[in-house]
Design an enzyme around this catalytic site. Structure first.
Site, short mmCIF file in Angstrom:
data_model
loop_
_atom_site.label_atom_id
_atom_site.label_comp_id
_atom_site.label_asym_id
_atom_site.label_seq_id
_atom_site.Cartn_x
_atom_site.Cartn_y
_atom_site.Cartn_z
N ASP A 192 6.96 9.94 5.92
CA ASP A 192 6.14 9.64 4.65
C ASP A 192 6.79 8.74 3.88
O ASP A 192 7.33 9.37 3.29
CB ASP A 192 5.13 10.85 4.46
CG ASP A 192 4.26 10.39 3.15
OD1 ASP A 192 4.71 9.39 3.17
OD2 ASP A 192 3.48 11.01 3.53
N HIS A 193 6.94 7.42 3.75
CA HIS A 193 7.57 6.60 2.61
C HIS A 193 7.63 7.21 1.77
O HIS A 193 8.03 7.26 0.53
CB HIS A 193 7.28 5.41 2.70
CG HIS A 193 6.28 3.87 1.66
ND1 HIS A 193 5.14 4.56 3.01
CD2 HIS A 193 6.09 3.61 1.05
CE1 HIS A 193 4.43 3.94 2.18
NE2 HIS A 193 4.84 3.78 1.12
N LYS A 197 10.80 8.09 -2.70
CA LYS A 197 9.56 7.37 -3.96
C LYS A 197 10.88 8.16 -5.08
O LYS A 197 10.21 9.82 -4.84
CB LYS A 197 8.81 6.80 -4.01
CG LYS A 197 7.87 6.04 -3.56
CD LYS A 197 6.49 5.89 -3.85
CE LYS A 197 5.79 5.18 -3.11
NZ LYS A 197 5.35 3.43 -3.27
N GLU A 231 -4.61 0.24 -5.63
CA GLU A 231 -3.95 -1.08 -4.96
C GLU A 231 -4.39 -2.40 -5.44
O GLU A 231 -5.89 -1.68 -5.42
CB GLU A 231 -3.63 -1.02 -3.84
CG GLU A 231 -3.05 0.31 -3.23
CD GLU A 231 -2.86 -0.09 -1.96
OE1 GLU A 231 -1.68 -0.34 -1.81
OE2 GLU A 231 -3.27 1.09 -1.11
N ASP A 250 -5.71 6.86 6.20
CA ASP A 250 -4.35 5.99 6.03
C ASP A 250 -3.99 6.25 4.55
O ASP A 250 -2.19 5.92 4.64
CB ASP A 250 -4.62 4.02 5.54
CG ASP A 250 -3.65 3.09 5.81
OD1 ASP A 250 -2.76 3.13 6.07
OD2 ASP A 250 -3.62 2.17 4.29
N HIS A 255 0.35 10.52 2.35
CA HIS A 255 0.11 10.19 1.47
C HIS A 255 0.11 11.09 -0.18
O HIS A 255 0.72 11.62 -0.88
CB HIS A 255 0.31 8.45 0.86
CG HIS A 255 1.18 7.77 1.09
ND1 HIS A 255 2.39 7.97 1.83
CD2 HIS A 255 0.63 6.96 1.67
CE1 HIS A 255 2.56 6.82 2.77
NE2 HIS A 255 1.30 6.15 2.92
N LYS A 355 -8.66 0.35 -1.71
CA LYS A 355 -7.49 -1.32 -1.90
C LYS A 355 -8.85 -1.96 -3.74
O LYS A 355 -9.54 -1.73 -3.34
CB LYS A 355 -7.89 -1.73 -0.72
CG LYS A 355 -6.81 -1.02 0.09
CD LYS A 355 -5.98 -1.88 0.32
CE LYS A 355 -5.32 -0.89 1.80
NZ LYS A 355 -3.61 -0.81 1.10
C1 BG6 Z 1 0.63 2.54 3.66
C2 BG6 Z 1 -0.56 1.96 3.63
O1 BG6 Z 1 0.81 3.96 4.24
O2 BG6 Z 1 1.28 2.73 2.32
C3 BG6 Z 1 -1.35 0.74 3.15
O3 BG6 Z 1 -0.72 1.71 5.42
C4 BG6 Z 1 -1.11 0.99 1.83
O4 BG6 Z 1 -2.30 0.50 3.41
C5 BG6 Z 1 0.93 1.37 1.26
O5 BG6 Z 1 -0.52 -0.24 1.09
C6 BG6 Z 1 0.60 1.66 0.57
O6 BG6 Z 1 2.33 2.33 -0.25
P1 BG6 Z 1 2.85 1.99 -1.53
O7 BG6 Z 1 4.12 2.61 -1.81
O8 BG6 Z 1 2.55 0.34 -1.80
O9 BG6 Z 1 2.25 3.10 -2.68
#
Ligand code: BG6
Length: 504
Positions: A192-193, A197, A231, A250, A255, A355
């Site tokens: 989970d990226h 952070k 976003e 998503d 997240h 979005k």
């Molecule tokens: C991704 C989603 O996991 O995270 C995207 O699939 C989203 O839709 C993105 O835009 C948001 O990541 P960050 O790091 O830009 O907040």
């Protein structure tokens, strides 16, 4: 083989490893993974024994693949006004880059991978599945069948799985079961990226290294918590993926729930993978399972229509490429959830993400209860404004207390003031894609920042009532691009006598 169970205090170069990037021609590899590997190399965190092997079905030579990555990174950096790709660092990294052409569903591809490992001088291998999700279980099964997941005391074998991990509780459980048939939990790195952070990691460090936080971090002092990921981008080129996914799947079980867990979890007994993930699983598992009626009442679905951001005209979601003209997919979601445990009972957590909102802003706002006794009631200050702690994850990373102070002068008047800390004022921030920490942790065997099977399943369990409710009623409310969601999103709070923190 040693399994690291505590987070490192000092970063050593990662051990020699063969890193296979499945989906090598995809966006993730070019835009995020290879730039992250470059940053790690520049910072001395990758030894010379790292081999990076792209795996995909297109034909390209080893040199052609390395060149393509270099051109892409140069362009990306130049696009950001950065012309500093260090040729010495890149050429060291590029020396280890090669390519395997193969179909993910063809067993002979896996024989080629075995041969690459045999050639590499190390048995350590990481298989990074940056592919479409439909390949996750197929690739894992074939890796297992080819014997590529068998570890020895000298050599580790790890698999990194990107999101989305399942599309509901049932599919997530099935995927976990399939992975666990061919490998152990210790070999699985579910990414989970958001956990890469710095500001997200800082939530734990701040909470558990400054005793002051613990004193007010509970339902006696906290009125409610808001978590927002706004976003300005639309769905861009991902229309066909997004149509079946939507904002809830998503962003929320992954997240936003990770952010919720960082805020709400109990202190772990140690800063290691088992302890941290155990506490997260508990708190996500304590989210109250709404009935379908409650889920409907506590959620709002929105979809952007044509509008403007910063004076630029933008199409609506239904006009985007590979989106149905009558699509009901949500691009905005707002939810109210409750956590049923001693610390948080009675404290709503409001979550929203969307979005094409007015600004890019990912933040957590911890809203405090008003002072218990209104001693200023016979003065002009008879109504105290709410106070809060705002943790901004991006774009301006830091934390700010918003408190009340007396405005200078004879009359008793108050104003909100800010006590704050911005990362950029205190620390030199290295360029980063957010994947550096995660890749490095995977190479060094630290699973703390990766999702365990129960974390993922508990997240889907909490989200499932919303999915069920929407299956019965999929109506979606419109908002203009550049607005912060539909009106109903505001009403989710106003009906409780609260308002969203103003974004930006
Ligand atoms: C991704 C989603 O996991 O995270 C995207 O699939 C989203 O839709 C993105 O835009 C948001 O990541 P960050 O790091 O830009 O907040």
């Amino acid at each position: 083989m040693t399994h690291v169970i505590r987070r490192k205090s000092k970063a050593e170069p990662a051990p020699a490893t063969t890193l296979f990037l499945f989906g090598a021609h995809g966006d993730l590899v070019k835009r995020l993974l290879v730039p992250a590997l470059y940053n790690l190399k520049r910072n001395g965190l990758l030894g010379d024994g790292l081999r990076i092997i792209g795996v995909d079905h297109n034909a390209i030579s080893d040199e052609g693949f390395a060149q393509k990555l270099e051109d892409f990174i140069r362009n990306e950096m130049a696009g950001k006004g950065d012309h500093t790709l260090d040729p010495a660092v890149w050429s060291k990294l590029a020396k280890g880059i090669s390519y395997v052409q193969g179909d993910f569903l063809d067993d002979s591809t896996y024989q080629k991978l075995a041969a690459k490992i045999a050639d590499s001088g190390t048995g350590n291998a990481v298989f990074y599945l940056a592919t479409a999700p439909r390949f996750f279980s197929e690739v894992a099964r074939r890796l297992g069948a080819a014997g590529l997941l068998e570890e020895t005391p000298e050599a580790f074998r790890r698999v990194v799985i990107e999101k989305p991990f399942g599309s509901d509780l049932q599919t997530a459980e099935a995927l976990n079961a399939c992975l666990l048939k061919v490998m152990t939990e210790k070999q699985i790195y579910r990414i989970d990226h958001y956990l890469g952070k710095e500001t997200v990691q800082n939530i734990l460090v701040s909470r558990f290294s400054n005793s002051l936080f613990e004193a007010f971090w509970n339902n006696h002092y906290i009125d409610h918590v808001q978590i927002t990921a706004a976003e300005t981008v639309g769905v861009e080129t991902r229309g066909s993926f997004y149509e079946h996914t939507g904002a809830l799947r998503d962003m929320v079980p992954n997240h936003l729930f990770q952010l919720l867990a960082m805020v709400a979890m109990e202190p772990p007994a140690a800063f290691g993978a088992d302890a941290v993930r155990g506490e997260k699983a508990k708190v996500i598992g304590a989210i109250r399972p709404w009935t379908v009626e409650e889920a409907r009442a506590n959620s709002v679905r929105g979809q952007y229509a044509a509008g403007q951001i910063d004076g630029k005209a933008l199409p609506g979601y239904r006009q985007e490429d590979r989106v149905a003209p009558d699509s009901k997919t949500e691009t905005y979601v707002a939810l109210k959830v409750m956590i049923d445990n001693w610390r948080w009972v009675g404290v709503p957590f409001y979550l929203r993400t969307g979005k094409r909102m007015s600004v890019r802003d990912t933040e957590i706002v911890i809203c405090f209860k008003p002072a218990p006794y209104a001693q200023f009631r016979d003065t002009e200050v008879d109504e105290l404004q709410p106070t809060y702690l705002r943790i901004q994850i991006q774009p301006n990373e830091g934390m700010w207390f918003d408190l009340l102070a007396k405005r200078p002068g004879q009359a008793l008047k108050m104003d909100n003031i800010e006590l704050g800390f911005a990362y950029k004022d205190f620390f030199e921030m290295q360029p980063s894609t957010g994947y550096e920490t995660l890749i490095y942790d995977c190479l060094t065997g630290d699973q703390t920042l990766f999702q365990r099977a129960d974390n993922i399943e508990n997240g889907w369990r909490a989200v499932q009532p919303f999915l069920d409710a929407w299956q019965q009623d999929s109506s979606v409310q419109s908002y203009f691009a550049g607005e912060n969601g539909p009106k109903a999103g505001e009403e989710l709070l106003t009906r409780d006598g609260r308002v969203w923190h103003r974004l930006g």
